[in-house]
Design a protein around this motif. Sequence first.
Motif, PDB file in Angstrom:
ATOM      1  N   GLU A 183       8.297 -11.411 -11.396  1.00 40.17           N
ATOM      2  CA  GLU A 183       7.730 -12.534 -10.636  1.00 40.17           C
ATOM      3  C   GLU A 183       6.269 -12.267 -10.294  1.00 40.17           C
ATOM      4  N   LEU A 184       5.943 -11.026  -9.964  1.00 44.01           N
ATOM      5  CA  LEU A 184       4.548 -10.668  -9.690  1.00 44.01           C
ATOM      6  C   LEU A 184       3.692 -10.860 -10.940  1.00 44.01           C
ATOM      7  N   GLU A 185       4.211 -10.437 -12.089  1.00 45.91           N
ATOM      8  CA  GLU A 185       3.506 -10.615 -13.360  1.00 45.91           C
ATOM      9  C   GLU A 185       3.275 -12.108 -13.629  1.00 45.91           C
ATOM     10  N   ASP A 186       4.286 -12.923 -13.341  1.00 44.58           N
ATOM     11  CA  ASP A 186       4.178 -14.365 -13.548  1.00 44.58           C
ATOM     12  C   ASP A 186       3.094 -14.963 -12.654  1.00 44.58           C
ATOM     13  N   VAL A 187       3.033 -14.540 -11.411  1.00 46.08           N
ATOM     14  CA  VAL A 187       2.001 -15.040 -10.494  1.00 46.08           C
ATOM     15  C   VAL A 187       0.614 -14.645 -10.993  1.00 46.08           C
ATOM     16  N   LEU A 188       0.465 -13.415 -11.448  1.00 49.78           N
ATOM     17  CA  LEU A 188      -0.831 -12.995 -11.978  1.00 49.78           C
ATOM     18  C   LEU A 188      -1.238 -13.876 -13.166  1.00 49.78           C
ATOM     19  N   ARG A 189      -0.296 -14.161 -14.042  1.00 50.76           N
ATOM     20  CA  ARG A 189      -0.572 -15.030 -15.189  1.00 50.76           C
ATOM     21  C   ARG A 189      -1.042 -16.403 -14.704  1.00 50.76           C
ATOM     22  N   ARG A 190      -0.343 -16.959 -13.714  1.00 53.09           N
ATOM     23  CA  ARG A 190      -0.711 -18.279 -13.188  1.00 53.09           C
ATOM     24  C   ARG A 190      -2.071 -18.257 -12.487  1.00 53.09           C
ATOM     25  N   LEU A 191      -2.422 -17.124 -11.908  1.00 51.25           N
ATOM     26  CA  LEU A 191      -3.732 -16.974 -11.275  1.00 51.25           C
ATOM     27  C   LEU A 191      -4.842 -16.802 -12.312  1.00 51.25           C
ATOM     28  N   GLY A 192      -4.451 -16.489 -13.542  1.00 48.95           N
ATOM     29  CA  GLY A 192      -5.432 -16.295 -14.593  1.00 48.95           C
ATOM     30  C   GLY A 192      -6.058 -14.913 -14.579  1.00 48.95           C
ATOM     31  N   THR A 193      -5.301 -13.932 -14.100  1.00 51.00           N
ATOM     32  CA  THR A 193      -5.807 -12.566 -14.055  1.00 51.00           C
ATOM     33  C   THR A 193      -4.714 -11.599 -14.465  1.00 51.00           C
ATOM     34  N   ASP A 194      -5.119 -10.416 -14.848  1.00 49.19           N
ATOM     35  CA  ASP A 194      -4.177  -9.357 -15.178  1.00 49.19           C
ATOM     36  C   ASP A 194      -4.223  -8.269 -14.104  1.00 49.19           C
ATOM     37  N   ASP A 195      -5.097  -8.446 -13.122  1.00 49.19           N
ATOM     38  CA  ASP A 195      -5.366  -7.421 -12.122  1.00 49.19           C
ATOM     39  C   ASP A 195      -4.539  -7.627 -10.853  1.00 49.19           C
ATOM     40  N   PRO A 196      -3.575  -6.733 -10.581  1.00 50.00           N
ATOM     41  CA  PRO A 196      -2.749  -6.890  -9.382  1.00 50.00           C
ATOM     42  C   PRO A 196      -3.540  -6.778  -8.082  1.00 50.00           C
ATOM     43  N   ARG A 197      -4.752  -6.245  -8.128  1.00 51.32           N
ATOM     44  CA  ARG A 197      -5.551  -6.185  -6.894  1.00 51.32           C
ATOM     45  C   ARG A 197      -5.895  -7.581  -6.393  1.00 51.32           C
ATOM     46  N   ALA A 198      -5.817  -8.589  -7.271  1.00 49.25           N
ATOM     47  CA  ALA A 198      -6.082  -9.974  -6.873  1.00 49.25           C
ATOM     48  C   ALA A 198      -5.074 -10.467  -5.839  1.00 49.25           C
ATOM     49  N   ILE A 199      -3.909  -9.814  -5.779  1.00 47.72           N
ATOM     50  CA  ILE A 199      -2.876 -10.218  -4.814  1.00 47.72           C
ATOM     51  C   ILE A 199      -2.477  -9.058  -3.902  1.00 47.72           C
ATOM     52  N   THR A 200      -3.335  -8.056  -3.804  1.00 45.01           N
ATOM     53  CA  THR A 200      -3.019  -6.858  -3.022  1.00 45.01           C
ATOM     54  C   THR A 200      -3.830  -6.826  -1.734  1.00 45.01           C
ATOM     55  N   ARG A 201      -3.151  -6.584  -0.642  1.00 41.90           N
ATOM     56  CA  ARG A 201      -3.800  -6.433   0.662  1.00 41.90           C
ATOM     57  C   ARG A 201      -4.268  -4.977   0.789  1.00 41.90           C
ATOM     58  N   THR A 202      -5.489  -4.738   0.324  1.00 44.09           N
ATOM     59  CA  THR A 202      -6.012  -3.372   0.288  1.00 44.09           C
ATOM     60  C   THR A 202      -6.351  -2.831   1.679  1.00 44.09           C
ATOM     61  N   GLY A 203      -6.432  -3.692   2.679  1.00 43.52           N
ATOM     62  CA  GLY A 203      -6.719  -3.243   4.045  1.00 43.52           C
ATOM     63  C   GLY A 203      -5.475  -2.858   4.826  1.00 43.52           C
ATOM     64  N   GLU A 204      -4.318  -3.059   4.233  1.00 42.07           N
ATOM     65  CA  GLU A 204      -3.033  -2.748   4.886  1.00 42.07           C
ATOM     66  C   GLU A 204      -2.873  -1.230   5.014  1.00 42.07           C
ATOM     67  N   ALA A 205      -2.367  -0.779   6.148  1.00 39.19           N
ATOM     68  CA  ALA A 205      -2.144   0.659   6.366  1.00 39.19           C
ATOM     69  C   ALA A 205      -1.253   1.245   5.269  1.00 39.19           C
ATOM     70  N   ARG A 206      -0.250   0.498   4.847  1.00 45.28           N
ATOM     71  CA  ARG A 206       0.679   0.982   3.821  1.00 45.28           C
ATOM     72  C   ARG A 206      -0.057   1.284   2.509  1.00 45.28           C
ATOM     73  N   TYR A 207      -1.085   0.515   2.205  1.00 44.26           N
ATOM     74  CA  TYR A 207      -1.890   0.730   1.002  1.00 44.26           C
ATOM     75  C   TYR A 207      -2.514   2.129   1.040  1.00 44.26           C
ATOM     76  N   ARG A 208      -3.070   2.479   2.201  1.00 45.48           N
ATOM     77  CA  ARG A 208      -3.674   3.809   2.360  1.00 45.48           C
ATOM     78  C   ARG A 208      -2.606   4.893   2.357  1.00 45.48           C
ATOM     79  N   GLU A 209      -1.498   4.643   3.051  1.00 44.68           N
ATOM     80  CA  GLU A 209      -0.410   5.628   3.113  1.00 44.68           C
ATOM     81  C   GLU A 209       0.101   5.984   1.717  1.00 44.68           C
TER      82      GLU A 209
END
Length: 118
Positions: A46-72
Motif C-alpha cells: 500500500e505504501l508503494e502504491d501511494v508513492l506511485r500515485r504521488l509520482g515519486t519513488d522516494d519514501p521520504r516524500a511520506i516520511t515524518r523525518t522530525g518524529e522522535a521514532r525516526y531518530r531512534e
Amino acid sequence: MTVQRNVTIWHNPRCSKSRGALALLAERGVDPTVVRYLEDAPTRAELEDVLRRLGTDDPRAITRTGEARYRELGLAGADRDALLDALAANPILIERPIVLLGDRAVVARPPERALELL
C-alpha cells in the motif's frame, strides 16, 4: 454539488492538518473513506502504491523525518527498502494526511493541497 465517494484520506484525528483537510473535503461535499492509518497500518504494498500515485519513488516524500521514532531507528541514512519497512512497522512515521483519488494522491500539507485532487 456531486459527492465524490472514491476519495480516501489517511487520517490522524489528533493532527490539526489532518482534521483541516477532512473539513475542507466535507465543505465541498466530499465524503471520503477515512483510514485511521495509526490503527490500521498500511502494508508495504500500500505504501508503494501511494508513492506511485504521488509520482515519486522516494519514501521520504511520506516520511515524518522530525518524529522522535525516526531518530531512534537511525533512519537518516536508510535506503529505500529500510525506510519502507520502517514505515510499515511504525505508521507514526507516515506523513499526514494523505488524500487519494483514482491514480493520484497528495500529502495535504497544507490541508488545501487536498483540493488539488478535486
